[in-house]
Motif scaffolding. Structure first.
Motif, short mmCIF file in Angstrom:
data_model
loop_
_atom_site.label_atom_id
_atom_site.label_comp_id
_atom_site.label_asym_id
_atom_site.label_seq_id
_atom_site.Cartn_x
_atom_site.Cartn_y
_atom_site.Cartn_z
N ALA A 84 32.89 15.48 -3.78
CA ALA A 84 33.97 15.16 -2.86
C ALA A 84 33.89 13.73 -2.37
O ALA A 84 34.91 13.06 -2.20
CB ALA A 84 33.95 16.14 -1.69
N SER A 85 32.67 13.22 -2.13
CA SER A 85 32.54 11.87 -1.58
C SER A 85 33.03 10.82 -2.57
O SER A 85 33.64 9.83 -2.18
CB SER A 85 31.09 11.60 -1.20
N SER A 86 32.79 11.01 -3.87
CA SER A 86 33.26 10.05 -4.86
C SER A 86 34.78 10.03 -4.92
O SER A 86 35.40 8.96 -4.99
CB SER A 86 32.69 10.40 -6.24
N ALA A 87 35.41 11.21 -4.89
CA ALA A 87 36.87 11.27 -4.91
C ALA A 87 37.45 10.65 -3.65
O ALA A 87 38.46 9.93 -3.69
CB ALA A 87 37.33 12.71 -5.06
N ALA A 88 36.80 10.90 -2.50
CA ALA A 88 37.29 10.32 -1.25
C ALA A 88 37.16 8.81 -1.25
O ALA A 88 38.06 8.10 -0.77
CB ALA A 88 36.51 10.92 -0.06
N ALA A 89 36.07 8.29 -1.81
CA ALA A 89 35.90 6.84 -1.89
C ALA A 89 36.95 6.21 -2.80
O ALA A 89 37.52 5.15 -2.48
CB ALA A 89 34.50 6.50 -2.40
N ALA A 90 37.26 6.87 -3.93
CA ALA A 90 38.27 6.34 -4.84
C ALA A 90 39.65 6.33 -4.18
O ALA A 90 40.40 5.35 -4.30
CB ALA A 90 38.31 7.18 -6.12
N ARG A 91 39.98 7.39 -3.43
CA ARG A 91 41.29 7.43 -2.79
C ARG A 91 41.39 6.42 -1.66
O ARG A 91 42.42 5.75 -1.49
CB ARG A 91 41.57 8.84 -2.25
#
Length: 695
Positions: A591-598
């Motif tokens: 989740a943290s990687s997707a949140a950082a990308a967004r």
């Protein structure tokens, strides 16, 4: 960048190191810029770039029989000599079975053999040149040598179907430059080329004999320990001398500001199981695992463990806490690198030209911030997920082997994640259909999806698993390609289906897992070049040949169990004497990687819209600028669009811009115009047609 390059010509010239190379323009000798000659004519070989002395070894049997090994290789000179004699008889697999990560080149008379690796992290390329064949471990030098134009068909396939070998074939972004598939070797005989596989092919008619899980895990442990040990046994390197003090800065700050890594060996310590396993193995093995005394670190022989803590986006607090607990080991010296908004994806899109495009270009600055605090030799856990985890398509492999009972645990985990009682029937039905679907039918179905622009897929963990239960699927960026580009890729797939009547020679799950591994290894190679810190070497032991082989021997029933990767790595550490692991170790976190990308996309939306104001991708006929700009704005506003697809588009646009703006060439003896893509991209419709011809 570092690579090796050479050629095999049809006509033998006089042998001699002083005359190695062809005659270029104005009588100047044609040779690579910044190269070191390993052997001379008639079939010369050069090492190019900042190779360390211990990374290049050449062993001679006589003037016409020799072997060169470039990289980290655990074989002794005597073992290399025996390998040379065996390779003269045609046996090649043993050249890839030594511990480490390396490229082996064997010359036996006029026969040259260049071995690629199993994962694809150390690829081999070749191109016809002067009636013979030139080869290299990078594609750009060959493109410069042959003045190759862009292969628009390959670029379209890279966006539309990046994990489908039938679409990518053996092409590269450069027209006429070909790639040797993972697990194969390039064999040249007086200029004539041949591609041979060195791995045994399992029969599809008979199921493989049941493997003992305990012995398979022990083999993974032995391979990983040996991969780490061979790197610890290599000489230590001290990058450059510190020019002197800077007011207000200590030694570590000066090194980071000047882009200099810490002398010695270190490792990532993200809190995840892969990096933690490598850090603990490297710190616990006998010898001197860490930094060097007397070079300003104050850490003595402790291993430098680097943790990246993203302060701009939350969600990784538990991982950082576990990393701190692991770093309590007295043989570890823990450094936490904090990141703010300037280290988010898309925040810094300036960088060097890489050999090929890859989605990691949008996160290169983020990785560089972490690696700048790392060591001269730095372990990373890249590849562990791809070699250890079970691809969802492996459920079909279990059905082919009549092992239905092993589907219970993975299907139960998906049911708990989704909460629907219909999940078991849906997953079992999809796996059953895949097990009965021929490879050719799978390619034809993908070609039909691209032609009809059907890209909607189910959401959530169950939806992702169902979408993966197929021979081939569209890439996340395919929805934004032009109809012409999708049609060209569809034609390639139809042609591939006609040629693949017998299938790929593997079960669907095994086949999909290998394609995903090759995709990841190629992107890791791009990341190493884009985020490169001077005098630093990144080590990914999970992509070593022997580790990949050991992981492939793990039983399917063991792979598909939830938490299998963490369980295997826990057993590996226990076998090495490490038992005190923090609670929650091995818990997956995406989740943290997707949140950082967004978040990064939202903050950089204006600059990305400007990037696609007049994009080169539109000039090439791959996208329409307004469509991509609209997608960027919608994704920044929170629309549920595939962010990895936008990363593919942005990274390819960045790479094209860097390629066309470069000056110079990889070779001497040529005028300035003798480089890849000399004419640039001419805006035109139908630009894909020349690059989409079947090879």
């Amino acid at each position: 960048m570092r690579w090796l390059v050479g050629w095999s010509s049809t006509a033998a010239r006089a042998l001699g190191a002083e005359t190695a190379g062809a005659t270029g323009y104005d009588g100047e000798t044609l040779r690579p810029v910044g190269s070191h000659l390993l052997w001379g004519d008639p079939d010369p070989l050069w090492a190019v770039g900042d190779w360390r002395p211990d990374e290049v070894r050449v062993v001679h049997a006589d003037a016409q029989n020799r072997i060169a090994v470039l990289g980290i290789c655990g074989a002794s000179d005597e073992e290399l000599r025996r390998g040379l004699f065996t390779a003269r008889g045609g046996a090649l697999r043993h050249l890839t079975a030594w511990p480490g990560s390396y490229t082996a080149v064997v010359q036996a008379g006029r026969r040259i053999t260049v071995c690629g690796d199993l994962a694809g992290a150390r690829p081999v390329f070749h191109a016809p040149w002067e009636g013979g064949t030139a080869y290299a471990t990078a594609a750009l030098p060959l493109a410069d040598l042959t003045e190759a134009n862009l292969d628009f068909g390959h670029l379209a396939a890279l966006l539309a179907a990046p994990e489908v070998p039938a679409a990518l074939r053996d092409t590269t972004p450069y027209e006429g430059v070909r790639r040797v598939a993972p697990g194969h070797a390039l064999v040249l005989r007086a200029g004539a080329r041949d591609i041979v596989g060195y791995e045994p092919v399992a029969s599809l008619a008979v199921a493989a004999p049941p493997a003992d899980p305990d012995r398979a895990v022990d083999a993974v442990r032995d391979a990983l320990v040996e991969a780490v040990r061979v790197r610890l046994a290599a000489p230590r390197h001290v990058p450059g001398l510190d020019p002197g003090p800077v007011p207000g800065m200590g030694p570590a700050e000066r090194r980071a500001a000047r882009g200099m890594p810490v002398p010695g060996i270190g490792a990532d310590l993200s809190g995840g199981p892969a990096s933690g396993t490598l850090a603990l193995l490297a710190a616990g093995l006998p010898g001197r695992p860490g930094t060097l005394l007397g070079h300003g670190t104050g850490a003595g022989e402790r291993l430098l463990a680097v943790t990246f803590n993203d302060l701009a986006v939350g969600g990784r607090e538990a991982e950082v806490e576990r990393a701190g607990a692991l770093a309590a080991n007295p043989r570890l010296h823990h450094v936490v690198v904090t990141g703010a908004e300037d280290t988010l994806p898309y925040a810094d899109l300036d960088g060097p030209l890489t050999d090929e495009p890859g989605p990691s270009l949008v996160t290169a600055a983020r990785h560089r911030a972490r690696l700048a605090a790392g060591s001269a030799d730095h372990f990373t856990g890249h590849g562990a997920r791809q070699v250890l985890d079970a691809h969802p398509a492996r459920l079909a492999d279990l059905l082919l082997d009549r092992k239905r009972r092993h589907l219970v645990r993975p299907v139960a985990a998906l049911t708990r994640a989704d909460g629907s009682v219909l999940v078991p029937a849906r997953v079992y039905g999809a796996a059953r259909r895949l097990s009965r679907t021929p490879y050719r039918t799978g390619l034809e179905a993908l070609a039909e999806r691209l032609m009809r622009r059907r890209f909607d897929e189910p959401k959530g963990p169950v939806g992702a698993s169902l979408a993966a239960l197929t021979w081939a699927r569209p890439g996340p960026a395919a929805r934004w390609l032009t109809g012409e580009a999708l049609a060209e890729v569809s034609v390639l797939l139809q042609t591939g289906a006609d040629r693949a009547a017998g299938g790929p020679g593997q079960r669907p799950g095994e086949f999909r897992a290998r394609t995903v591994l090759a995709r990841h290894a190629a992107d890791l190679r791009v990341l190493e070049q884009a985020a490169e810190v001077r005098s630093q070497r990144l080590h990914a032991p999970f992509l070593d040949n022997q580790v990949v082989r050991a992981c492939r021997d793990l039983p399917e029933a063991l792979r598909v169990k939830p938490g299998a990767r963490a369980a295997v790595l826990r057993t590996v550490l226990e076998g090495a004497g490490v038992t005190d692991l923090p609670p929650g170790w091995g818990t997956p976190s995406h989740a943290s990687s997707a949140a950082a990308a967004r978040t990064g996309l939202r903050l950089a939306a204006d600059s990305l819209v400007d990037l696609f104001d007049t994009p080169l991708l539109a000039d090439a006929g791959l996208v329409e600028a307004r469509v991509v700009r609209k997608a960027v704005r919608e994704a920044a506003a929170g629309e549920p669009l595939p962010l990895d697809g936008l990363a593919d588009l942005v990274s390819l646009e960045l790479w094209l811009g860097r390629l066309l703006s470069r000056r110079g060439t990889c070779w001497t003896g040529t005028p300035a115009r003798a480089r890849a893509v000399p004419a640039g991209i001419a805006p035109q419709r139908g630009a894909l047609r020349a690059g989409a011809r079947p090879s």
